[in-house]
Design a protein around this motif. Structure first.
Motif, PDB file in Angstrom:
ATOM      1  N   THR A  42       0.803  -1.229   0.000  1.00  0.00           N
ATOM      2  CA  THR A  42       0.000   0.000   0.000  1.00  0.00           C
ATOM      3  C   THR A  42       0.830   1.270   0.000  1.00  0.00           C
ATOM      4  O   THR A  42       0.280   2.357   0.097  1.00  0.00           O
ATOM      5  CB  THR A  42      -0.919   0.013   1.232  1.00  0.00           C
ATOM      6  N   LYS A  44       3.733   1.848   2.144  1.00  0.00           N
ATOM      7  CA  LYS A  44       4.382   2.160   3.424  1.00  0.00           C
ATOM      8  C   LYS A  44       5.891   1.988   3.272  1.00  0.00           C
ATOM      9  O   LYS A  44       6.361   1.061   2.623  1.00  0.00           O
ATOM     10  CB  LYS A  44       3.855   1.249   4.521  1.00  0.00           C
ATOM     11  N   TYR A  46       9.429   1.766   5.580  1.00  0.00           N
ATOM     12  CA  TYR A  46      10.025   1.611   6.905  1.00  0.00           C
ATOM     13  C   TYR A  46      11.540   1.624   6.776  1.00  0.00           C
ATOM     14  O   TYR A  46      12.103   0.937   5.920  1.00  0.00           O
ATOM     15  CB  TYR A  46       9.583   0.297   7.553  1.00  0.00           C
ATOM     16  N   ASP A  51       8.892   4.055  10.950  1.00  0.00           N
ATOM     17  CA  ASP A  51       8.271   4.691   9.805  1.00  0.00           C
ATOM     18  C   ASP A  51       9.261   5.694   9.213  1.00  0.00           C
ATOM     19  O   ASP A  51      10.031   6.317   9.953  1.00  0.00           O
ATOM     20  CB  ASP A  51       6.985   5.398  10.245  1.00  0.00           C
ATOM     21  N   ASN A  53       8.971   8.664   8.108  1.00  0.00           N
ATOM     22  CA  ASN A  53       8.840  10.034   8.603  1.00  0.00           C
ATOM     23  C   ASN A  53       9.444  10.203   9.996  1.00  0.00           C
ATOM     24  O   ASN A  53       9.838  11.304  10.371  1.00  0.00           O
ATOM     25  CB  ASN A  53       7.370  10.453   8.625  1.00  0.00           C
ATOM     26  N   THR A  66      11.446   9.147  -1.454  1.00  0.00           N
ATOM     27  CA  THR A  66      10.252   8.780  -2.219  1.00  0.00           C
ATOM     28  C   THR A  66      10.346   9.112  -3.713  1.00  0.00           C
ATOM     29  O   THR A  66       9.464   8.725  -4.469  1.00  0.00           O
ATOM     30  CB  THR A  66       8.997   9.463  -1.644  1.00  0.00           C
ATOM     31  N   ASN A  76       2.036   4.049  -4.436  1.00  0.00           N
ATOM     32  CA  ASN A  76       1.083   3.322  -3.598  1.00  0.00           C
ATOM     33  C   ASN A  76       1.001   1.835  -3.930  1.00  0.00           C
ATOM     34  O   ASN A  76       0.111   1.144  -3.446  1.00  0.00           O
ATOM     35  CB  ASN A  76      -0.312   3.955  -3.722  1.00  0.00           C
ATOM     36  N   ASP A  79       5.289  -1.791  -0.758  1.00  0.00           N
ATOM     37  CA  ASP A  79       5.755  -1.543   0.605  1.00  0.00           C
ATOM     38  C   ASP A  79       7.268  -1.696   0.589  1.00  0.00           C
ATOM     39  O   ASP A  79       7.801  -2.599  -0.063  1.00  0.00           O
ATOM     40  CB  ASP A  79       5.156  -2.547   1.591  1.00  0.00           C
ATOM     41  N   LYS A  81      10.895  -1.896   2.905  1.00  0.00           N
ATOM     42  CA  LYS A  81      11.567  -2.063   4.187  1.00  0.00           C
ATOM     43  C   LYS A  81      13.058  -1.956   3.919  1.00  0.00           C
ATOM     44  O   LYS A  81      13.561  -2.590   2.987  1.00  0.00           O
ATOM     45  CB  LYS A  81      11.244  -3.435   4.778  1.00  0.00           C
TER      46      LYS A  81
END
Length: 147
Positions: A42, A44, A46, A51, A53, A66, A76, A79, A81
């Protein structure tokens, strides 16, 4: 007091993520090395179990991380990591970009043209130049006075 201590621990606790069946790539910048895993999701991101941010507090670093996702218009869809170590935050953000773009190419080879055009897949090889003897820094000499 115990409730506040447990709240603090829960916010700083690392998030465990399941990234089986994911694509992996390594990115480097200056002294930083980032290990990046991506999978369908979705959007996200990490970094070191936190997170993005919370890890990269400066908006400039958040935009840098990003950018590959925004340029390829898949922000979007995946995900992300990553575990990053070494160097400072700026170098770490650059390492994450490099690893993320390489992982995106693995996931979808059609994105390679866009990422290569924006120079995300190329490693930025610039490093700090060493200090030379007889000089103040790498190239800066001591102040000269005629009199």
């Amino acid at each position: 007091m115990e409730t506040t201590e447990s709240n603090i621990k829960s916010t700083t606790k690392k998030i465990k993520l399941d990234f089986k069946d994911s694509n992996y790539a390594t990115g480097r910048r200056k002294k930083s090395i980032a290990r990046v895993w991506i999978k369908k999701g979705t959007g996200k991101i990490y970094v070191n179990g936190k997170d993005m941010n919370l890890y990269f507090k400066r908006p400039v670093h958040q935009l840098i991380v990003t950018r590959p996702l925004e340029e390829t218009k898949v922000i979007n869809d995946f995900d992300v990591k990553c575990h990053v170590k070494g160097g400072g935050l700026s170098g770490q953000a650059g390492a994450v970009i490099h690893g993320l773009s390489r992982a995106l190419v693995q996931a979808d080879p059609n994105l390679k043209k866009t990422l290569k055009k924006n120079k995300f897949t190329t490693r930025d090889s610039r490093k700090v130049e060493r200090k030379k003897y007889g000089l103040r820094k790498a190239r800066r000499s001591f102040q000269f006075s005629k009199r």
